[in-house]
Design a protein around this motif. Structure first.
Motif, PDB file in Angstrom:
ATOM      1  N   TYR A 176      11.910  -4.874  -5.817  1.00 18.61           N
ATOM      2  CA  TYR A 176      10.714  -3.873  -5.577  1.00 18.61           C
ATOM      3  C   TYR A 176      11.219  -2.870  -4.696  1.00 18.61           C
ATOM      4  N   HIS A 177      11.807  -3.506  -3.680  1.00 22.36           N
ATOM      5  CA  HIS A 177      12.772  -2.693  -2.463  1.00 22.36           C
ATOM      6  C   HIS A 177      14.053  -2.251  -2.735  1.00 22.36           C
ATOM      7  N   PHE A 178      14.735  -2.857  -3.473  1.00 19.95           N
ATOM      8  CA  PHE A 178      16.485  -2.525  -3.950  1.00 19.95           C
ATOM      9  C   PHE A 178      17.002  -1.326  -3.647  1.00 19.95           C
ATOM     10  N   ASN A 179      17.953  -0.916  -2.860  1.00 22.77           N
ATOM     11  CA  ASN A 179      18.577   0.635  -3.434  1.00 22.77           C
ATOM     12  C   ASN A 179      19.573   0.873  -4.552  1.00 22.77           C
TER      13      ASN A 179
ATOM     14  N   LYS B 199       0.794  -1.520   0.408  1.00 28.40           N
ATOM     15  CA  LYS B 199      -0.167   0.168   0.438  1.00 28.40           C
ATOM     16  C   LYS B 199       0.868   0.863   0.072  1.00 28.40           C
ATOM     17  N   GLY B 200       0.572   2.578  -0.339  1.00 26.71           N
ATOM     18  CA  GLY B 200       0.939   3.770  -0.877  1.00 26.71           C
ATOM     19  C   GLY B 200       2.404   3.059  -1.694  1.00 26.71           C
ATOM     20  N   ASN B 201       1.685   2.324  -2.376  1.00 29.55           N
ATOM     21  CA  ASN B 201       2.860   2.767  -3.331  1.00 29.55           C
ATOM     22  C   ASN B 201       4.123   3.266  -4.487  1.00 29.55           C
ATOM     23  N   LYS B 202       5.098   3.756  -3.846  1.00 28.36           N
ATOM     24  CA  LYS B 202       6.071   4.368  -3.902  1.00 28.36           C
ATOM     25  C   LYS B 202       6.493   4.334  -5.341  1.00 28.36           C
ATOM     26  N   ARG B 203       6.824   5.353  -5.959  1.00 22.39           N
ATOM     27  CA  ARG B 203       7.358   5.407  -7.563  1.00 22.39           C
ATOM     28  C   ARG B 203       8.988   4.769  -6.695  1.00 22.39           C
ATOM     29  N   ARG B 204       9.218   4.503  -8.320  1.00 23.50           N
ATOM     30  CA  ARG B 204      10.364   3.529  -8.281  1.00 23.50           C
ATOM     31  C   ARG B 204      11.293   3.829  -9.529  1.00 23.50           C
ATOM     32  N   PRO B 205      13.044   4.162  -8.857  1.00 21.43           N
ATOM     33  CA  PRO B 205      13.700   4.370  -9.825  1.00 21.43           C
ATOM     34  C   PRO B 205      13.771   3.588 -11.436  1.00 21.43           C
ATOM     35  N   ALA B 206      13.378   4.501 -12.552  1.00 21.15           N
ATOM     36  CA  ALA B 206      13.902   3.423 -14.210  1.00 21.15           C
ATOM     37  C   ALA B 206      14.177   2.584 -13.806  1.00 21.15           C
ATOM     38  N   PHE B 207      15.130   2.459 -13.274  1.00 21.52           N
ATOM     39  CA  PHE B 207      16.406   1.004 -13.332  1.00 21.52           C
ATOM     40  C   PHE B 207      15.452   0.350 -12.811  1.00 21.52           C
TER      41      PHE B 207
END
Length: 283
Positions: A83-86, A19-27
């Motif tokens: 999805y959770h990768f930094n 929930k609260g889907n955050k915008r992820r980087p293009a990569f």
């Protein structure tokens, strides 16, 4: 004879964006698309690489491919980890429990106890020995046990779905540029890749520590609230009243008056009932 399916609670796990889907980087979006287009559980790497025993460093012989239930878990978990990768730190900024929940791999017993064994074993018995991820356990001196594992994705993980070391390296450079642009605009010095990686990891450990302390405090408070609410209501209110009287000075009690004190007892009683009957807020 009991069938294998009878003890697999979710035969078709699928990663569900939190929930609260955050915008992820293009990569990240690109990597998730690539990982969903091929069968990562049947990647050629899984047959070429020989897993290692993490304690001895010796190779472990494999005689068969991943069974279908573990393969399905892997397909979901790879997407969750991405999805959770930094990008800058290589860290998965989610716990094994969170990943398990989002992939619907967690199960509840009849007594309400949660199990994340399916997700945990996938990491411990396959992804880590194969070299796709590394995990670090840090001892929590305050609570006297280990913090949730800190998961790092290796370049080999990305090779599962055709992303090269060079592509990963370029993504890191681009992400670092964006980070430093923001830092400079705020008057801070730019970071190199090693500094950025260390800073992000330090922040993640601090956040885990703060979360664990707050959760521990909440459950301790809830246990006390449940003990008090289990008493007869009149007795519970008398206990609250005595506690309140001991907290205020004579002047404060005089200014409050009987009605004011009664109001404080009511507020405290209903607050304790709320704590006693509710789970930790993140649930």
């Amino acid at each position: 004879m009991t069938s294998r399916k009878s003890y697999i609670y979710n035969i078709n796990p699928i990663f569900q964006t939190p929930k609260g889907n955050k915008r992820r980087p293009a990569f990240i979006c690109y990597a998730m698309k690539k990982a969903s287009e091929i069968d990562v559980a049947r990647s050629a790497l899984n047959y070429v690489i020989q897993p290692k025993n993490l304690k001895t460093g010796l190779f472990i012989k494999r005689y068969r491919r991943l069974n279908e239930h573990r393969a399905r878990a892997m397909r979901a978990m790879v997407l969750a980890m991405l999805y959770h990768f930094n990008i800058s730190s290589d860290l998965v900024q989610a716990s094994v429990e969170q990943l398990s929940d989002e992939c619907h791999l967690s199960t509840l017993s009849a007594l309400g106890n949660k199990s994340i064994t399916r997700a945990s074993r996938l990491i411990t018995h396959f992804l880590e020995p194969m070299g796709y991820v590394t995990c670090q356990k840090i001892w929590d001196k305050v609570l006297g046990n280990y913090m949730p594992k800190i998961i790092t994705l290796t370049p080999l993980f990305f090779m599962l779905f055709g992303i090269s070391k060079e592509q990963l390296k370029n993504a890191k450079k681009q992400q670092l540029g964006w980070i430093n642009k923001n830092r400079i605009s705020k008057g801070y010095k730019p970071l190199n890749i090693i500094e950025a990686k260390r800073k992000i990891k330090d922040n993640q450990i601090k956040n885990i520590f703060k979360y664990r302390i707050s959760k521990h405090t909440f459950y301790k408070k809830r246990k006390n609230a449940q003990r008090l609410i289990a008493l007869d209501e009149k007795e519970a209110r008398q206990t609250i009243l005595r506690a309140l009287v001991s907290q205020y000075s004579i002047r404060e009690l005089t200014n409050m008056g009987p009605q004011g004190l009664k109001k404080q007892v009511n507020i405290s009683y209903f607050y304790l009932r709320k704590i006693a009957n509710n789970p930790y807020p993140d649930n």
